[in-house]
Design an enzyme around this catalytic site. Structure first.
Site, PDB file in Angstrom:
ATOM      1  N   CYS A   1       0.812  -1.215   0.000  1.00  0.00           N
ATOM      2  CA  CYS A   1       0.000   0.000   0.000  1.00  0.00           C
ATOM      3  C   CYS A   1       0.845   1.263   0.000  1.00  0.00           C
ATOM      4  CB  CYS A   1      -0.920   0.023   1.215  1.00  0.00           C
ATOM      5  SG  CYS A   1      -2.147  -1.261   1.154  1.00  0.00           S
TER       6      CYS A   1
ATOM      7  N   ASP B   1       2.800   2.374   2.599  1.00  0.00           N
ATOM      8  CA  ASP B   1       3.035   3.004   3.899  1.00  0.00           C
ATOM      9  C   ASP B   1       3.406   1.955   4.932  1.00  0.00           C
ATOM     10  OD1 ASP B   1       2.164   5.825   3.592  1.00  0.00           O
ATOM     11  OD2 ASP B   1       0.233   4.907   3.124  1.00  0.00           O
TER      12      ASP B   1
ATOM     13  N   CYS C   1      -2.977   8.144   6.940  1.00  0.00           N
ATOM     14  CA  CYS C   1      -1.611   8.243   7.475  1.00  0.00           C
ATOM     15  C   CYS C   1      -1.648   8.499   8.978  1.00  0.00           C
ATOM     16  CB  CYS C   1      -0.839   9.375   6.787  1.00  0.00           C
ATOM     17  SG  CYS C   1      -0.561   9.096   5.039  1.00  0.00           S
TER      18      CYS C   1
END
Lengths: 140, 396
Positions: free
Chosen positions: A35, A37, A104
């Protein structure tokens, strides 16, 4: 309007608490490279106080800034406070994140919780598993 | 100091294009459809521009249609041929896996309407061969659409040979030449092209203007109704300033195409050589058949958006096929098409050079990229795991 707030850019360009802690008391890693991250948080804990925290992040500008801000928010704080840190608080402290980057901040919250669970499990400290369940994050 | 290395996204306008536009914006403002003398003079300017564009492509002026740009041209080319084919009952379209979304999304729409689309694999190098196209064509094929140059990784495709296969099999051939026109030689007859899309802002012309070449005999369908402009195939008052700017830019770029390509290729190769010394990285795209200005790398262990933002703080303006730059979580379909796993595709960097760049800029860019990659790797848990042998390196 710029993509990111000045605060995000500041934490991205000058991230606080980057690195690792040798023999950390708790380590938490979330996300996956697929993904784009991955966040890893290292904690040093003395008497239920987070005396030191470091992070490593593979990800975009807002992922790095979210990790940096999250570590600032919990450094020197009691575990109880760190556990109450929400992704919203991280995003707000950064003067906001674009909607599609909110995940995030969720990663930052999750990484800290994982690190604390790791500390509890290493030390045989009982904890409420329900309360530590990962929040739904439909984007990761 | 700013170093602009995002020329595949868009280019700076040339002085020639700007001068052509300015006079049209200031003085030559009449509508080419008006019958008064200024209007008729505009009509002449419009047709002169059409002649110029046609000449530079080896086409007839009557085969050139002005559009709003590459996306519109791609849409119109594909939809026109597909809709014409309905009469014949042929419903298969052949394309490649790494076309621009203006082509891919148009084809997806046609798929939902009952067409079948064959996506040719582009392999690790990122190219297709005429043999692949020949093998894919069958009796149901109504169109082949293959780009002339890939916008991300810069591969130049063998369109002349693909065009010859299509000609032989009597299948219309469309090429999205948005990245190629003005940078590599294009001649629609020599390269057996039936339909071609181009966009002015990719070769130092203005934005919002492009053209569609459609060989005589190819029936175009209008996407925009409401007037007889462009021989009834594209309604709306012509954007004459932009059309004049485009024609001026195309004339200038095609006149100097060899000298420019030589200069730009030298900068490209210098940049590739410099960045290739970064360990665990890979140059994407066809190394031999490559756009003069394209440099495209993947760096293991880091993510593209942070790479771009840090480069920007060094004054270097670049781009990436990274997911995070586009608002989606999936990395570039082009990088997945050449076989990169997601993790590698996330760490991409595209640097695209124009004739306005200098050797000094390239020399400054190399150490800046190295520094930024190193800095991001040093804070990446993925990189640490690889260095410590916990996880394997995926790139040499």
């Amino acid at each position: 309007m710029a993509l990111y707030s000045e605060k995000v850019m500041d934490h991205f360009k000058n991230p606080r608490n980057v690195g690792t802690i040798d023999n950390a008391d708790g380590v938490g890693e979330v996300g996956n490279a697929k993904c784009g991250d991955i966040m890893k948080i290292y904690l040093k804990i003395d008497d239920d106080i987070i005396t030191d925290v470091k992070f490593e992040t593979f990800g975009c500008g807002s992922a790095i800034a979210s990790s940096s801000m999250a570590t600032e928010l919990i450094k020197g704080k009691p575990l109880k406070d760190a556990l109450e840190l929400t992704n919203k608080a991280v995003a707000e402290a950064l003067d906001g994140l674009p909607a599609y980057k909110m995940h995030c901040s969720v990663l930052a919250e999750q990484a800290i919780k994982r690190a604390i669970i790791d500390y509890y499990e290493k030390n045989g400290i009982p904890y409420d598993k329900e309360a530590y369940a990962d929040r739904e994050d439909d984007e990761t | 100091m700013k170093i602009y290395l995002d020329n595949a996204s868009t280019t700076k306008m040339s002085d020639a294009a700007l001068a052509a536009m300015t006079s049209a914006l200031k003085e030559d403002y009449a509508n080419p459809s008006s019958l008064h003398s200024m209007g008729q003079r505009m009509k002449e300017l419009l047709e002169t521009a059409r002649n110029d564009v046609a000449e530079r492509l080896g086409a007839l002026p009557s085969e050139i249609y002005f559009t709003s740009g590459g996306s519109e041209s791609d849409n119109q080319a594909i939809i026109s041929v597909a809709k014409s084919a309905l009469k014949t009952g042929k419903k298969t379209i052949i394309t490649t896996a790494f076309e621009h979304h203006a082509v891919l999304h148009t084809l997806e729409k046609l798929e939902s309407e009952g067409f079948t689309v064959k996506y040719l694999p582009v392999g690790k190098t990122g190219n297709v061969s005429a043999e692949q196209v020949a093998a894919a064509i069958d009796e149901d094929t109504c169109l082949v659409s293959v780009m002339a140059a890939n916008n991300e990784i810069g591969s130049l495709l063998p369109i002349k040979e693909i065009g010859a296969v299509c000609k032989d099999k009597r299948v219309p051939f469309h090429t999205d030449a948005v990245q190629a026109v003005g940078h590599v030689k294009i001649n629609v007859n020599k390269q057996n092209i039936d339909l071609l899309s181009l966009s002015a802002h990719k070769f130092h012309g203005p934005k919002g203007i492009g053209a569609l070449y459609a060989r005589r005999g190819v029936r175009l369908k209008s996407l925009i109704e409401g007037g007889a402009q462009e021989r009834g195939k594209r309604a709306g008052t012509e954007n004459l300033p932009a059309i004049l700017g485009m024609a001026a830019a195309l004339k200038e770029e095609t006149s100097n195409i060899e000298a420019n390509a030589k200069k730009i290729t030298a900068m490209r190769d210098k940049l590739i050589k410099g960045l290739s010394t970064i360990p665990h990285s890979v140059l994407n795209g066809d190394t031999k058949n490559r756009l003069p200005g394209n440099v495209h790398f993947c760096f293991e262990g880091i993510e593209g958006e942070s790479l771009l933002l840090l480069l920007d703080s060094y004054g270097i303006e670049a781009s990436s096929g990274s997911a995070c730059t586009s608002g989606s979580l999936d990395p570039s379909h082009v990088l997945l098409a050449i076989g990169h796993p997601h993790e590698i595709a996330h760490g991409s960097l595209r640097l695209t050079i124009s004739r306005y760049n200098t050797d000094e800029e390239i020399e400054q860019t190399i150490p800046a990229v190295k520094k930024v990659v190193e800095r991001l790797r040093n804070m990446s848990p993925v990189w640490r795991d690889k260095v410590n042998g916990v996880k394997p390196f995926l790139l040499p």
